[in-house]
Design an enzyme around this catalytic site. Structure first.
Site, PDB file in Angstrom:
ATOM      1  CB  SER A 164      -8.838  31.230   0.715  1.00  0.00           C
ATOM      2  OG  SER A 164      -8.461  31.690   1.955  1.00  0.00           O
ATOM      3  CD  GLU A 165      -4.542  28.348   2.452  1.00  0.00           C
ATOM      4  OE1 GLU A 165      -3.747  28.081   3.352  1.00  0.00           O
ATOM      5  OE2 GLU A 165      -5.169  27.482   1.821  1.00  0.00           O
ATOM      6  CG  ASP A 166      -3.132  33.990  -5.051  1.00  0.00           C
ATOM      7  OD1 ASP A 166      -1.912  33.762  -4.975  1.00  0.00           O
ATOM      8  OD2 ASP A 166      -3.657  34.567  -6.018  1.00  0.00           O
TER       9      ASP A 166
END
Ligand code: FES
Ligand code: FES
Length: 944
Positions: free
Chosen positions: A875-877
């Protein structure tokens, strides 16, 4: 006064009784049980409540009943299709990734239905224009999958395709891992049958109390008195609660794991403020009444008597000389972490042939889910106080609420409601404690729906950041030194503060070889919204500086931004800024090579446009994010064999829209592959502390990785127990007959991961606490209208490596969604104390016209050694640094670099005009209370 009106709803004449002056169409249809029509903003700006009224799409939340003619024909989501007879739009939404949290889905599908009844052959632009015109906003999907879904449904409606053509086909080899298997909760969501918090409110038993908050409405004040006497006399009021009614510590303390504090002390975050208020959204009283309307009316009658105090609305403001200390427990600047690597950078900067510097501000980004916060509470049949809410950290929330409200933890149960998006905000448990307090005081069920405005002022935000940075390189364009001083503005309180600070000196410049570095990360407070988790968690803040400096250095060195980045990528033997080897040296070169043909094409397009007099530019950014919270992270998942041969997966992989349910299903199928289960043979019992083990936060891009490994452990145990000597598997009956347990708890932790430190050295910043990393290179083509300063992203590509992909739809969803937040972060999103920030539009939520339709993600899948089936997080990529590609593209387009985000039109215009006059755009350095070098000297002299 009430009126009876006959309406034709979904083809059937139905009488409705309503108050024509007060009731809206949304209120009426929801009261009739048609809760597929959702209410998000409640003010006509998000489209969640879209219905068809006499052939036209309307936003039902702002249509007063007095404007609805009798016998009007109304179509709601329930009238478009049912689970057993889906409309092609609903099927397409399921198959093409239109559903994440699903809160916007009914409104979008109704809106698209309105379009397709008028035009069955729309172009993609027609669809985008329609959604823009009808104000349909989605915060999860980045819009592209929604347009894909409409185009596919239109093809079915024209007869070019059949419904069967747009249904997911099970893979021939039975391998669901890596497939586009739709999420199991999508069906209910596209039919309007998923019951979110406010829908559950309508199902609560008679006698349920409705709660309304009284917010401070001022930024900083001592409380002289909260006078509830008038409010208590108001109709229907059951009780007005203040701080004295909170039965526990009345605080959500935040553990600080960064040892380098400026003073001993823990900041207290009160549930209901009793002594002072520190921000506009602080709660000073809580009203319980028989109806929501009565509760809100009484809340307005609560009198607040404050002694006003000076308010500082940013951390630099709170650092002015003689500023008052905002909280008793800690000074305004209270936490720090230094970083050193290589030689002293001061000497290097003195002699470096090429240096660049700048000061940067990143916004206090609001999460802006379309659904506001809704919480229920009641005593269960076993006497346990049960809270139903949107928590993405159920077991931790239970501990926090237990302490704040004085409830033994084993007498508290927290359950996740279907959740209309979070993105990090629901890590904080403050609203759950409010409802728990009411249940304790009243002993009856309680429900609380915050208005969007209350929600936005009460909940946490991404910490704003302020940084002064500089970068030096040699004649050849190789980075030789970096220095930066960055401060996080935690606002009035903190939530997960320590981890965020560490990320600022671990994620910066990740992937590059920076041989010498000196940096300081600081954290402090202000009277603005409090800091909490948000996708990317520190990376957007620090890359606002680092990836801008990279572009500035490339320009000064006369090297292209792609070439400069590629030249400076770490090679085997090089180390991270924390002086540790990189895990992979080949991923960034590969991603850069994947993006290169697209970069060349964008550059050619930009040059052509520039030759024609337009201001079009290309921007790159490189970065990523860590997966898991590090060495102490752990997760549990339980698998149970059922009598009918199906398997139940029990976990608290909280699904707040990101895909906890599809992740649980995919991992269970893969981990139990020898059993050859089909998706319909896996049951999910999830997101309830009463029945499911502690799987950990749905944050830090950890769930797929941690829960996946725990599922593998549970599956290994179950399969071992089921396996017979001949290699076949026991049935449930055979297990029971042999006295074998049928349920197994899987566990995974990282305590024994090699070379993984518990944290960074507080004296040097050295160490490795990142178990796995996710990689991304972003590319934006952006046009600037220099007359107005408005920047528009025309095209966007990203090349990413998140390990083996577990579910393509879910990863794509996080990618398009996260990058759409990044575009908003670059151009429009912010939060402040002014009234306009109570609205998602005032906060700059991206609408469909702001997100390009030419939007593509390229994947490279490098298997991770420790990840389940080679996967990592994802997700945070996609919200780590994409915004800087847009900012760099603006600079490339018109020469105007914006240092203080968001790059609102007036800022771009001002920067462009300054540039035209030959003026320097570099802003003044931020002052954080102490000088950078002096503070580092102080740290050197006080080793821990
Ligand atoms: S437009 Fe009606 S809920 Fe947002
Ligand atoms: S799926 Fe659109 S807001 Fe969540």
């Amino acid at each position: 006064m009430l009126q009876r009106i006959i309406l034709t709803i979904n083809g059937v004449e139905r009488p409705a009784v309503c108050d024509p002056e007060k009731d809206t169409l949304a209120t009426v249809v929801r009261r009739m049980g048609l809760t597929g029509t959702k209410v998000g903003c409640g003010t006509g700006v998000c489209g969640a409540c879209s219905v068809i009224l006499n052939g036209d799409v309307v936003r039902a939340c702002v249509r007063k009943m007095k404007t609805i003619p009798e016998f009007s024909e109304i179509i709601t989501i329930e009238g478009i299709g049912t689970p057993r007879n889906l409309h092609p739009l609903q099927q397409a939404w399921i198959t093409y990734g239109g559903v994440q949290c699903g809160f916007c889905s009914p409104g979008f599908i109704v809106s698209a239905y309105g379009l397709l009844t008028k035009n069955q052959n729309p172009s993609r632009d027609d669809v985008r224009d329609w959604f823009k015109k009808h104000r349909n906003i989605c915060r999860c999907t980045g819009y592209k999958p929604l347009v894909d879904a409409v185009m596919e449904a239109a093809a079915v409606m024209r007869g070019d395709k059949t419904v069967a053509d747009i249904i997911f086909k099970p893979p021939a080899d039975g391998e669901y891992y890596g497939s586009e298997l739709p999420r199991p909760d999508a069906l209910a969501k596209v039919c309007g049958l998923a019951d979110y918090g406010d829908d559950i409110k309508h199902q609560m038993p008679e006698g349920t109390a409705h709660l309304a908050v009284v917010l401070a409405g001022v930024n900083h004040a001592n409380i002289i008195d909260i006078d509830t006497s008038e409010a208590e006399k108001m109709p229907g009021v059951i009780k007005v609660m203040t701080a004295k009614d909170v039965k526990g510590s009345n605080s959500h303390p935040v553990p600080q794991i960064i040892p380098r504090m400026k003073a001993a002390g823990i900041l207290n975050f009160p549930i209901i403020c009793g002594k002072k208020v520190s921000r506009r959204g602080d709660v000073v009283a809580l009203v319980a009444a028989d109806t929501e309307e009565n509760a809100r009316a009484a809340a307005k009658a609560v009198k607040k008597n404050f002694e006003m105090l000076p308010a500082y609305l940013s951390f630099p403001e709170a650092m002015v000389p003689n500023a008052v200390q905002l909280q008793e427990e800690l000074p305004n600047f209270y936490m720090e972490l230094p970083l050193y690597k290589g030689k002293d950078t001061a000497d290097i900067f003195d002699d470096a042939p090429i240096t660049v510097e700048g000061s940067f501000r990143s916004p206090r980004e609001p999460h802006l889910p379309i659904e506001p916060d809704v919480v229920q509470g009641y005593y269960g049949t076993d006497g346990t106080l049960t809270i139903q809410c949107k928590s993405q950290s159920l077991h931790d929330a239970r501990a926090e609420v237990a302490d704040a409200c004085g409830i033994p933890e084993d007498k508290l149960r927290i359950i996740l409601n279907p959740t209309g998006g979070s993105f990090g905000y629901s890590m904080a448990a403050n609203t759950y404690s409010l409802v728990a307090t009411a249940v304790q005081n009243l002993g009856i069920p309680c429900t609380m729906t915050l208005s969007y405005e209350e929600f936005n002022h009460t909940t946490g935000k991404r910490a704003a950041s302020y940084s002064n940075g500089r970068l030096a390189c040699d004649d050849d364009g190789k980075i030789i030194a970096v220095e930066y001083d960055v401060a996080l503005d935690h606002g009035a309180y903190t939530n997960v503060a320590s981890i965020l600070l560490a990320n600022l000196v671990a994620v910066a410049f990740y992937g590059y070889n920076v041989p010498n570095i000196k940096a300081l990360a600081r954290a402090g407070m202000s009277n603005n919204g409090f800091q909490t988790a948000y996708r990317g968690f520190g990376s957007p803040q620090i890359s606002t500086m680092s990836e801008a400096l990279i572009d500035m250095a490339a320009e000064k060195a006369g090297i292209g931004p792609w070439e400069f980045r590629y030249k400076n990528l770490a090679k085997p033997g090089d180390t991270t800024i924390n002086s540790r080897p990189y895990q992979f040296y080949n991923i960034y070169p590969k991603l850069m090579e994947m993006i290169k043909p697209h970069y060349d094409k964008f550059v050619a397009e930009a040059n052509e446009a520039k030759a024609a007099g337009r201001k079009v530019g290309v921007g790159l950014s490189l970065g990523g994010f860590l997966s898991t919270t590090g060495k102490f992270d752990q997760a549990e998942v339980e698998l149970g064999l059922n009598p009918d041969g199906t398997v139940t997966c029990y976990n608290t992989w909280q699904d707040v829209g990101q895909g906890g349910a599809i992740g649980s299903l995919t991992h269970t199928l893969k981990a139990l592959a020898p059993l050859g289960l089909k998706p319909e043979q896996v049951k999910l019992v999830r997101d309830d502390t009463g029945v499911a083990p502690r799987t950990g936060l749905s944050a830090a891009s950890r769930s797929h990785y941690m829960a996946g490994n725990a599922t593998l452990d549970a599956a290994g145990k179950l399969l071992d127990a089921m396996r017979k000597p001949d290699g076949t598997f026991r049935t449930y009956d055979e297990m029971v007959a042999e006295g074998l347990p049928t349920k197994y708890l899987g566990h995974y932790d990282q305590m024994n991961v090699e070379n993984l430190d518990p944290g960074l050295n507080p004296n040097t910043g050295e160490g490795r606490y990142i178990a796995e990393f996710m990689y991304v290179v972003n590319l934006a083509l952006t046009e600037v209208d220099v007359e107005t300063g408005k920047a528009t992203v025309l095209k966007y590509k990203a090349a990413a490596d998140v390990g083996a992909i577990g579910n393509k739809l879910a990863v794509d969803g996080q990618a398009y969604g996260g990058l759409s937040h990044s575009i908003g972060f670059a151009l429009s999103e912010d939060y402040g104390v002014e009234d306009k920030y109570g609205s998602m539009v005032g906060c700059g939520i991206p609408t469909i016209d702001m997100i390009p339709d030419d939007f593509e993600i390229l994947y490279n899948e490098t298997p991770r050694d420790l990840g389940p089936h080679g996967s990592c997080g994802c997700s945070e990529d996609f919200q780590s640094c994409g915004h800087v590609a847009v900012i760099n593209a603006i600079s490339n387009a018109c020469g105007a670099r914006v240092f203080e985000l968001p790059a609102l039109p007036e800022k771009v215009k001002a920067a462009y005009e300054k540039k035209q006059k030959g003026e320097d755009l570099t802003p003044l350095k931020y002052f954080f209370g102490t000088d950078f070098e002096d503070e580092l000297e102080l740290i050197k002299n006080t080793p821990l």
